[in-house]
Design an enzyme around this catalytic site. Structure first.
Site, mmCIF file in Angstrom:
data_model
loop_
_atom_site.group_PDB
_atom_site.id
_atom_site.type_symbol
_atom_site.label_atom_id
_atom_site.label_comp_id
_atom_site.label_asym_id
_atom_site.label_seq_id
_atom_site.Cartn_x
_atom_site.Cartn_y
_atom_site.Cartn_z
ATOM 1 N N HIS A 102 0.879 -1.189 0.000
ATOM 2 C CA HIS A 102 0.000 0.000 0.000
ATOM 3 C C HIS A 102 0.906 1.227 0.000
ATOM 4 O O HIS A 102 1.451 1.609 1.043
ATOM 5 C CB HIS A 102 -0.897 0.004 1.239
ATOM 6 C CG HIS A 102 -1.884 1.125 1.268
ATOM 7 N ND1 HIS A 102 -3.231 0.913 1.474
ATOM 8 C CD2 HIS A 102 -1.738 2.466 1.119
ATOM 9 C CE1 HIS A 102 -3.865 2.077 1.455
ATOM 10 N NE2 HIS A 102 -2.966 3.037 1.245
ATOM 11 N N LYS A 109 -9.499 -0.603 -5.985
ATOM 12 C CA LYS A 109 -9.593 -0.060 -4.628
ATOM 13 C C LYS A 109 -10.910 0.660 -4.412
ATOM 14 O O LYS A 109 -11.300 1.531 -5.193
ATOM 15 C CB LYS A 109 -8.421 0.919 -4.426
ATOM 16 C CG LYS A 109 -8.469 1.724 -3.143
ATOM 17 C CD LYS A 109 -7.581 1.175 -2.060
ATOM 18 C CE LYS A 109 -7.796 1.887 -0.737
ATOM 19 N NZ LYS A 109 -6.677 2.727 -0.354
ATOM 20 N N ASP A 164 1.364 2.537 3.587
ATOM 21 C CA ASP A 164 0.513 3.719 3.410
ATOM 22 C C ASP A 164 1.358 4.990 3.499
ATOM 23 O O ASP A 164 0.880 6.023 3.972
ATOM 24 C CB ASP A 164 -0.638 3.744 4.423
ATOM 25 C CG ASP A 164 -1.734 4.717 4.013
ATOM 26 O OD1 ASP A 164 -1.741 5.157 2.844
ATOM 27 O OD2 ASP A 164 -2.577 5.043 4.867
HETATM 28 O O1 DOR Z 1 -3.529 9.217 5.808
HETATM 29 C C1 DOR Z 1 -3.878 8.913 4.684
HETATM 30 N N1 DOR Z 1 -3.342 9.489 3.583
HETATM 31 N N2 DOR Z 1 -4.827 8.001 4.535
HETATM 32 C C2 DOR Z 1 -5.361 7.716 3.343
HETATM 33 O O2 DOR Z 1 -6.268 6.931 3.308
HETATM 34 C C3 DOR Z 1 -4.931 8.431 2.133
HETATM 35 C C4 DOR Z 1 -3.604 8.983 2.291
HETATM 36 C C5 DOR Z 1 -3.280 10.010 1.226
HETATM 37 O O3 DOR Z 1 -3.484 9.731 0.046
HETATM 38 O O4 DOR Z 1 -2.803 11.092 1.581
HETATM 39 ZN ZN ZN Z 2 -3.393 4.987 1.617
#
Ligand code: DOR
Ligand code: ZN
Length: 346
Positions: free
Chosen positions: A14, A100, A248
């Site tokens: 991710h 997604k 992430d």
């Molecule tokens: O903290 C986050 N940033 N959570 C997400 O789901 C998206 C991501 C982003 O794209 O900045």
């Molecule tokens: Zn994310």
């Protein structure tokens, strides 16, 4: 005491690489230690079609250091209008691994996401038929649901009903943050899995809010109470193959984080692997690190395990740069808030 550890090269299941100046700055950082990453499609113009995904993949490859064999694996952004035939073509290419689901309004660039989940039925039936996993941002976006409850409400009200209707659909619950998420993710082995981020293993909501508001710890799903962080730690270090790493890592330039309405996202690509080694070491679970970072994700997606290895070495506390520079301005790197003794040495 273990002072050196060689593991299969990790994958990041991710990752946000963005576009333009940010892409140019962050792509080499992920390519340094990771072999592959699943690239999130929530650009300001989302990556909805197979064609857009192929064009984005080329832009990513152009941003990689010369000779890098880092492999961007693509995801499509599901909308209520996604064409099942496009999904089929994309998945058959072997270059797009999943689609997604973003509930509309749940996070960064999610406004084109899904409002009426029932409208997804034809495309999800198609995905179940061809074996293509759905990745989900598992939070409801309703203003009447408290932000700390949005993950558990999503599981009960949205995800479980979707899975009841389509039990053969493979689902990855992205960046779980709660005990409920960790419990649900292990309830259907082989069909259901969850990614866990580096930062959700290391911070709770106090880190973000107690003693002052720290915008660089603000992300979505929002960090929860300590008891939830402990559930995630137990899950990640359990050796259960339904849990694997998705950092992430989500870069935003500092001026958009340090603002009266700051963006959600923590940038961890630069130091994720040393941080994870530290976390697993402190949990006496170094022997479970490789499964989490390098084996379980590719198994779930039906891909071969990487052939390369990396070696981590333990020593005096390591310092990481505070920021990376981009042509759009600096991006702050995740501050682990504890001493990190591990570094990737080869
Ligand atoms: O903290 C986050 N940033 N959570 C997400 O789901 C998206 C991501 C982003 O794209 O900045
Ligand atoms: Zn994310």
């Amino acid at each position: 005491m273990t002072t050196s550890l060689t593991i299969t090269q990790p994958d990041d299941w991710h990752l946000h690489l963005r576009d333009g100046a940010l892409l140019a700055a962050v792509a080499p950082e992920s390519a340094r230690e990771f072999a592959r990453a699943l690239i999130m499609p929530n650009l300001s113009t989302p990556v909805i079609t197979y064609k857009q995904a192929m064009e984005y993949k080329e832009r990513i490859k152009s941003a990689l250091p010369h000779g890098s064999d880092f492999e961007p694996l693509m995801t499509l952004y599901l909308t209520e209008k996604t064409d099942p035939n496009d999904i089929k073509r994309a998945y058959a290419s072997g270059l797009v691994l999943s689609a997604k689901l973003y509930p509309a309004g749940a996070t960064t660039n999610s406004l084109l996401g899904v409002q009426n989940f029932e409208k997804l039925q034809p495309v999800l039936e198609c995905m179940a038929d061809i074996g293509m996993p759905m990745c989900v941002h598992g939070e409801v976006a309703n203003h009447d649901v408290d932000i700390f409850d949005r993950e558990s409400v999503f599981i009960d009200k949205i995800l479980d009903p979707i899975r009841q209707r389509l039990p053969s659909l493979k689902v990855v619950m992205e960046h779980i943050t709660t005990t409920e998420g960790a419990n649900y993710a292990k309830s259907d082995p082989g069909k259901l899995a969850a990614t866990i981020t580096t930062h959700h293993l290391m911070i709770n909501r106090n880190n973000m809010l107690a003693g002052g508001i720290r915008p660089h710890y603000y992300c979505l799903p929002v960090p929860k109470r300590e008891k939830h962080r402990l559930s995630l730690l137990e899950a990640a270090t359990s050796g259960n193959p339904c849990y694997f790493l998705g950092t992430d890592s989500a870069p935003h330039v500092d001026k958009t984080k340090e603002s009266s309405c700051g963006c959600a996202g923590i940038y961890t690509a630069t130091n994720s692997i040393p941080c994870l080694a530290e976390v697993f070491d402190r949990a006496n679970a170094l022997n479970k690190l490789e499964g989490f970072t390098s084996i379980f994700g590719s198994n779930f997606y039906g891909l071969p395990t990487n052939k390369g290895k990396i070696t981590l070495t333990k020593g005096l506390p390591v310092t990481f740069p505070h920021q990376i520079k981009t042509d759009d301005g600096p991006v702050t790197i995740f501050d682990p808030n504890i001493d990190i003794h591990w570094q990737v040495t080869s």
